[in-house]
Design an enzyme around this catalytic site. Structure first.
Site, PDB file in Angstrom:
ATOM      1  N   SER A  19       0.815  -1.227   0.000  1.00  0.00           N
ATOM      2  CA  SER A  19       0.000   0.000   0.000  1.00  0.00           C
ATOM      3  C   SER A  19       0.845   1.273   0.000  1.00  0.00           C
ATOM      4  CB  SER A  19      -0.969  -0.004   1.186  1.00  0.00           C
ATOM      5  OG  SER A  19      -1.899  -1.043   1.019  1.00  0.00           O
ATOM      6  N   LYS A  68      -8.362  -6.722  10.799  1.00  0.00           N
ATOM      7  CA  LYS A  68      -9.543  -6.321  10.006  1.00  0.00           C
ATOM      8  C   LYS A  68     -10.874  -6.494  10.744  1.00  0.00           C
ATOM      9  CE  LYS A  68      -7.448  -7.337   5.535  1.00  0.00           C
ATOM     10  NZ  LYS A  68      -7.622  -8.055   4.277  1.00  0.00           N
ATOM     11  N   ASP A 103     -12.074  -4.550  -0.820  1.00  0.00           N
ATOM     12  CA  ASP A 103     -11.819  -5.739  -1.645  1.00  0.00           C
ATOM     13  C   ASP A 103     -13.002  -6.011  -2.568  1.00  0.00           C
ATOM     14  OD1 ASP A 103      -9.275  -6.272  -0.765  1.00  0.00           O
ATOM     15  OD2 ASP A 103      -9.895  -7.736   0.752  1.00  0.00           O
TER      16      ASP A 103
HETATM   17  P1  NAP Z   1      -8.152 -17.265   4.526  1.00  0.00           P
HETATM   18  O1  NAP Z   1      -9.294 -16.556   5.171  1.00  0.00           O
HETATM   19  O2  NAP Z   1      -7.071 -17.847   5.366  1.00  0.00           O
HETATM   20  O3  NAP Z   1      -8.754 -18.425   3.581  1.00  0.00           O
HETATM   21  C1  NAP Z   1      -7.892 -19.325   2.911  1.00  0.00           C
HETATM   22  C2  NAP Z   1      -8.704 -20.226   1.972  1.00  0.00           C
HETATM   23  O4  NAP Z   1      -7.775 -21.071   1.263  1.00  0.00           O
HETATM   24  C3  NAP Z   1      -9.678 -21.160   2.696  1.00  0.00           C
HETATM   25  O5  NAP Z   1     -10.820 -21.350   1.891  1.00  0.00           O
HETATM   26  C4  NAP Z   1      -8.860 -22.460   2.787  1.00  0.00           C
HETATM   27  O6  NAP Z   1      -9.646 -23.619   2.903  1.00  0.00           O
HETATM   28  C5  NAP Z   1      -8.155 -22.436   1.455  1.00  0.00           C
HETATM   29  N1  NAP Z   1      -6.962 -23.306   1.438  1.00  0.00           N
HETATM   30  C6  NAP Z   1      -5.786 -23.082   2.076  1.00  0.00           C
HETATM   31  N2  NAP Z   1      -4.938 -24.113   1.840  1.00  0.00           N
HETATM   32  C7  NAP Z   1      -5.615 -25.007   1.050  1.00  0.00           C
HETATM   33  C8  NAP Z   1      -5.270 -26.269   0.467  1.00  0.00           C
HETATM   34  N3  NAP Z   1      -4.065 -26.842   0.665  1.00  0.00           N
HETATM   35  N4  NAP Z   1      -6.210 -26.906  -0.305  1.00  0.00           N
HETATM   36  C9  NAP Z   1      -7.426 -26.317  -0.509  1.00  0.00           C
HETATM   37  N5  NAP Z   1      -7.799 -25.140   0.030  1.00  0.00           N
HETATM   38  C10 NAP Z   1      -6.892 -24.492   0.795  1.00  0.00           C
HETATM   39  O7  NAP Z   1      -7.379 -16.291   3.509  1.00  0.00           O
HETATM   40  P2  NAP Z   1      -7.990 -15.043   2.689  1.00  0.00           P
HETATM   41  O8  NAP Z   1      -7.797 -13.796   3.491  1.00  0.00           O
HETATM   42  O9  NAP Z   1      -9.348 -15.423   2.232  1.00  0.00           O
HETATM   43  O10 NAP Z   1      -6.967 -14.928   1.453  1.00  0.00           O
HETATM   44  C11 NAP Z   1      -6.920 -15.943   0.453  1.00  0.00           C
HETATM   45  C12 NAP Z   1      -6.018 -15.510  -0.704  1.00  0.00           C
HETATM   46  O11 NAP Z   1      -6.540 -14.343  -1.339  1.00  0.00           O
HETATM   47  C13 NAP Z   1      -4.571 -15.155  -0.299  1.00  0.00           C
HETATM   48  O12 NAP Z   1      -3.717 -15.667  -1.285  1.00  0.00           O
HETATM   49  C14 NAP Z   1      -4.553 -13.639  -0.330  1.00  0.00           C
HETATM   50  O13 NAP Z   1      -3.265 -13.107  -0.595  1.00  0.00           O
HETATM   51  C15 NAP Z   1      -5.492 -13.381  -1.499  1.00  0.00           C
HETATM   52  N6  NAP Z   1      -6.096 -12.031  -1.479  1.00  0.00           N
HETATM   53  C16 NAP Z   1      -5.805 -11.203  -2.514  1.00  0.00           C
HETATM   54  C17 NAP Z   1      -6.362  -9.935  -2.571  1.00  0.00           C
HETATM   55  C18 NAP Z   1      -6.045  -9.037  -3.726  1.00  0.00           C
HETATM   56  O14 NAP Z   1      -6.265  -7.817  -3.628  1.00  0.00           O
HETATM   57  N7  NAP Z   1      -5.576  -9.574  -4.824  1.00  0.00           N
HETATM   58  C19 NAP Z   1      -7.229  -9.495  -1.544  1.00  0.00           C
HETATM   59  C20 NAP Z   1      -7.521 -10.375  -0.496  1.00  0.00           C
HETATM   60  C21 NAP Z   1      -6.942 -11.648  -0.472  1.00  0.00           C
HETATM   61  P3  NAP Z   1     -10.121 -24.170   4.363  1.00  0.00           P
HETATM   62  O15 NAP Z   1     -11.316 -23.323   4.733  1.00  0.00           O
HETATM   63  O16 NAP Z   1     -10.434 -25.589   4.119  1.00  0.00           O
HETATM   64  O17 NAP Z   1      -8.955 -23.959   5.300  1.00  0.00           O
END
Ligand code: NAP
Length: 278
Positions: A19, A68, A103
């Protein structure tokens, strides 16, 4: 001359955030007397810090991991932050501390720009059910998508999204992804699979219709195996960096009073910073 306006990103740690790079670029581009800083604030000091945001010299802030949910509880959230259950952008409005979750619009604006044909989508398949999935699902509902399938490794978390957002959301087990792809106009990866240090998201995309759009929220690396596979099939794609850049627009507008643009030049700057060093 007016006082310089300051904003910051608050995290613990805060050093990983892109950011400052984005907002200070816009401050320079618009010739503003302003500054965007990084504030590493531990969880036990977060409430005190945001309650005294003005005394710390700030008109607003971004909030990142792990604050958050606390930011939501300590502020007056808009409908998006409330629905997502997390706030990532705070601003002072008179004496009130208000919040939103950018987001949602970052995801939508990036799709609109990178893959405008997504607007024809009727059925979406969302992979993952964490915080990012909540923002994506809420955005899809805002834009009228009638059928949103959420496939997650832990199916109970996908079911919780149906509880939160209603019957348009259909929870599904991870194993059903190949079958669900057949009817999906839009596939979105919101899991951390594909991120540097995590296993790749290895999917055979052949069941997707020929005009489907594929979006990945992961932006390190920039080009994920999922996006490569989609491009190899000739599908339109939207990447995670585009979402990151677009989600920053609203905060900047609220704090500095100018609506900035996501330009190729800004994108190149952040891309260079994301490249592996050494
Ligand atoms: P989170 O709340 O920790 O959720 C992670 C998700 O990934 C859950 O659905 C989890 O499943 C799944 N997962 C993790 N390891 C897995 C595996 N080995 N096999 C299958 N599913 C798996 O994280 P989040 O905050 O939602 O963020 C998720 C991603 O989005 C990150 O990479 C983050 O950097 C990205 N993101 C990007 C932006 C952007 O602006 N581009 C914004 C926000 C987030 P379970 O529920 O089964 O654990």
């Amino acid at each position: 001359m007016s006082e310089p306006r300051r904003a910051c990103v608050i995290g613990w740690p805060a050093g990983h955030s892109r950011s400052p790079l984005i907002h200070n670029y816009w401050i320079r581009q618009h010739g503003l007397a302003g500054e965007y800083r990084q504030e590493a604030v531990p969880p036990d000091r977060f409430a005190d810090f945001v309650r005294h945001l003005a005394a710390h010299g700030y008109v607003g802030a971004n909030v990142t991991i792990p604050h958050k949910e606390a930011a939501l509880a300590l502020s007056q959230p808009d409908a998006r932050a409330e629905a997502v259950g997390a706030a990532n952008t705070l601003w002072l409005d008179g004496g009130a501390l208000r919040s939103t979750n950018t987001d949602v619009e970052g995801f939508l604006a990036n799709l609109d720009e990178a893959a405008p044909s997504w607007r024809r989508a009727r059925r979406a398949l969302v992979l993952g059910a964490g915080g990012a999935a909540r923002a994506v699902v809420f955005g899809l509902i805002e834009r009228g998508i009638a059928d949103i399938c959420v496939a997650n490794r832990t199916v109970a978390r996908a079911a919780a999204l149906r509880e939160r957002f209603g019957a348009r959301v259909r929870p599904a087990p991870w194993e059903d992804i190949p079958r669900l792809m057949a009817g999906a106009d839009l596939l979105v990866n919101t899991t951390s699979l594909g991120m540097a240090g995590q296993p790749a998201l290895a999917l055979d995309l052949s069941p997707l219709p020929a005009d489907a759009v594929v979006a990945d929220l992961v932006y390190v690396p920039l080009e994920t195996a999922l996006l490569r596979a989609a491009q190899a099939r000739g599908l339109a794609v939207a990447d995670g960096l585009g979402m990151l850049l677009h989600q920053a627009v609203r905060g900047f507008s609220l704090w500095f009073g100018v609506r900035p643009s996501v330009t190729p030049d800004l994108r190149r700057l952040v891309e260079a910073d994301l490249e592996p060093k050494g």
